[in-house]
Design an enzyme around this catalytic site. Structure first.
Site, PDB file in Angstrom:
ATOM      1  N   LEU A 125     -70.985 -60.248  22.984  1.00  0.00           N
ATOM      2  CA  LEU A 125     -70.303 -59.164  22.282  1.00  0.00           C
ATOM      3  C   LEU A 125     -71.371 -58.335  21.593  1.00  0.00           C
ATOM      4  O   LEU A 125     -72.391 -58.867  21.152  1.00  0.00           O
ATOM      5  CB  LEU A 125     -69.345 -59.699  21.213  1.00  0.00           C
ATOM      6  CG  LEU A 125     -67.960 -60.217  21.604  1.00  0.00           C
ATOM      7  CD1 LEU A 125     -67.187 -60.569  20.342  1.00  0.00           C
ATOM      8  CD2 LEU A 125     -67.188 -59.232  22.441  1.00  0.00           C
ATOM      9  N   ASP A 126     -71.134 -57.032  21.463  1.00  0.00           N
ATOM     10  CA  ASP A 126     -72.047 -56.201  20.685  1.00  0.00           C
ATOM     11  C   ASP A 126     -72.130 -56.730  19.261  1.00  0.00           C
ATOM     12  O   ASP A 126     -71.168 -57.319  18.750  1.00  0.00           O
ATOM     13  CB  ASP A 126     -71.563 -54.748  20.644  1.00  0.00           C
ATOM     14  CG  ASP A 126     -71.622 -54.074  22.002  1.00  0.00           C
ATOM     15  OD1 ASP A 126     -72.367 -54.554  22.867  1.00  0.00           O
ATOM     16  OD2 ASP A 126     -70.902 -53.077  22.186  1.00  0.00           O
ATOM     17  N   ARG A 127     -73.251 -56.490  18.625  1.00  0.00           N
ATOM     18  CA  ARG A 127     -73.461 -56.972  17.256  1.00  0.00           C
ATOM     19  C   ARG A 127     -72.357 -56.519  16.305  1.00  0.00           C
ATOM     20  O   ARG A 127     -71.886 -57.290  15.468  1.00  0.00           O
ATOM     21  CB  ARG A 127     -74.830 -56.492  16.761  1.00  0.00           C
ATOM     22  CG  ARG A 127     -75.168 -56.928  15.341  1.00  0.00           C
ATOM     23  CD  ARG A 127     -76.535 -56.433  14.940  1.00  0.00           C
ATOM     24  NE  ARG A 127     -76.867 -56.838  13.582  1.00  0.00           N
ATOM     25  CZ  ARG A 127     -78.020 -56.538  12.974  1.00  0.00           C
ATOM     26  NH1 ARG A 127     -78.934 -55.853  13.617  1.00  0.00           N
ATOM     27  NH2 ARG A 127     -78.229 -56.935  11.743  1.00  0.00           N
TER      28      ARG A 127
END
Length: 335
Positions: free
Chosen positions: A157-159
């Site tokens: 997942l993106d940060r």
């Protein structure tokens, strides 16, 4: 005439940062089976250059069941691998995740069995270290569970995106889940707050996506005929003044896919400092928005081993919920 005593000879700092291993005889269990010999060695000889690993294989110093092998040979359960002595570069000591962040991550585990666990990742925490980050979700979990022999991310997942992340506790589970992802057998559903009034008739975006690099080195994604085939399904959930809560279900798994498809449709995700224009971003901040409003809400998958069907949901964090609460009050005030 006095003389300054000479200090005893000591190994150089370079030498002291290296250590020679001993011959290892490793029995391959079910969880190790299926790996190529080169990948098997790289996982166990951290700090050893790849070139050296390939060299000891070519020279026959690595043996499987006492026989020579190629780097592409796949291991089977019950094989015995001879790993010769090699010099390993000692890893520089990394900052250890503190007890508080370990406790936060353990509390975020929403499901766990013998094969895997699922975490409701907080926004702002990367899934792994690197790019200037000392540690991410997976490093925190490993620090909190020193007894765990195997913990690997199944996907990313993106940060700044919160929500459900799968982590495998066995190599066999990792292979199974990643294969299920490739076969599109795992369904992911995200909730996103987007700018503007999302049209009821807009059910999908199928624009090809291309990764590119900004002049400053930052990686971005854009819609381009030269990009990879991409598909996101959308469903309108709730309308607010100036914003819409939508469900986004990616069929493909491209980098920033939901973010770029939403922006292409003219409705960028609120709080997206990469794909939202400055004026819209400022307006979102004015209603109290402090994070990217994208949350991996639900997962549908089958458990490794048993094949049992699972559906998991993750609650919004406080910041996401607070923005929705503020928008609901604004709706009520204007009605």
């Amino acid at each position: 005439m006095s003389r300054t005593p000479r200090t005893p000879h000591s190994p150089s700092s370079e030498a002291s940062s290296r250590s020679a291993s001993k011959v290892q005889w490793i029995s391959v269990d079910d969880d190790m089976a299926g790996q190529r010999v080169d990948n098997f060695l790289m996982a166990r000889l951290r700090g050893v250059p790849k070139g050296l690993i390939y060299r000891i294989i070519r020279k026959g110093e690595v043996r499987v069941n006492k026989g020579r092998v190629k780097q592409s040979t796949r291991l089977a359960a019950g094989d015995v691998v001879r790993v010769p002595p090699v010099v390993q570069q000692a890893k520089p000591e990394q900052p250890r995740p503190g007890d508080r962040v370990q406790a936060v991550m353990e509390a975020a585990v929403v499901f766990e069995d013998d094969t895997m666990l699922v975490v409701n990742k907080p926004s702002g925490i990367a899934v792994h270290g690197g790019s200037g980050l000392s540690f991410g979700l997976i490093e925190v979990l490993r620090a909190a569970r020193p007894q765990a022999k195997f913990l690997e991310l199944v996907h990313r997942l993106d940060r700044d995106t919160s929500g459900l992340v799968m982590v495998a506790k066995k190599r066999s589970a990792l292979r199974y889940l990643q294969d299920e992802l490739r076969q599109k057998q795992i369904r992911k559903h995200y909730h996103a707050l987007v700018a503007g009034d999302w049209p009821d008739k807009l059910k999908k975006v199928a624009e090809p996506l291309l990764r590119y690099e900004m002049p400053n080195g930052e990686r971005r994604v854009k819609v381009s005929p030269e990009g990879k085939e991409s598909l996101t399904l959308f469903r309108k959930l709730q309308q607010f003044q100036g914003y819409t809560l939508v469900e986004a279900s990616p069929v493909t798994g491209r980098t920033h896919q939901i973010r770029v498809h939403a922006a292409w449709a003219g409705h960028p995700i609120a709080g997206d400092d990469k794909y939202m224009d400055d004026a819209s971003l400022k307006a979102f901040r004015a209603v109290g928005g402090q994070r990217l409003m994208l949350h991996a809400r639900a997962l549908e998958f089958r458990l490794p081993g048993s094949g049992e069907a699972m559906t998991l949901e993750a609650d919004y964090d406080e910041a996401f919920g607070a923005v929705l609460g503020a928008l609901k009050k604004r709706n009520q005030g204007s009605s």
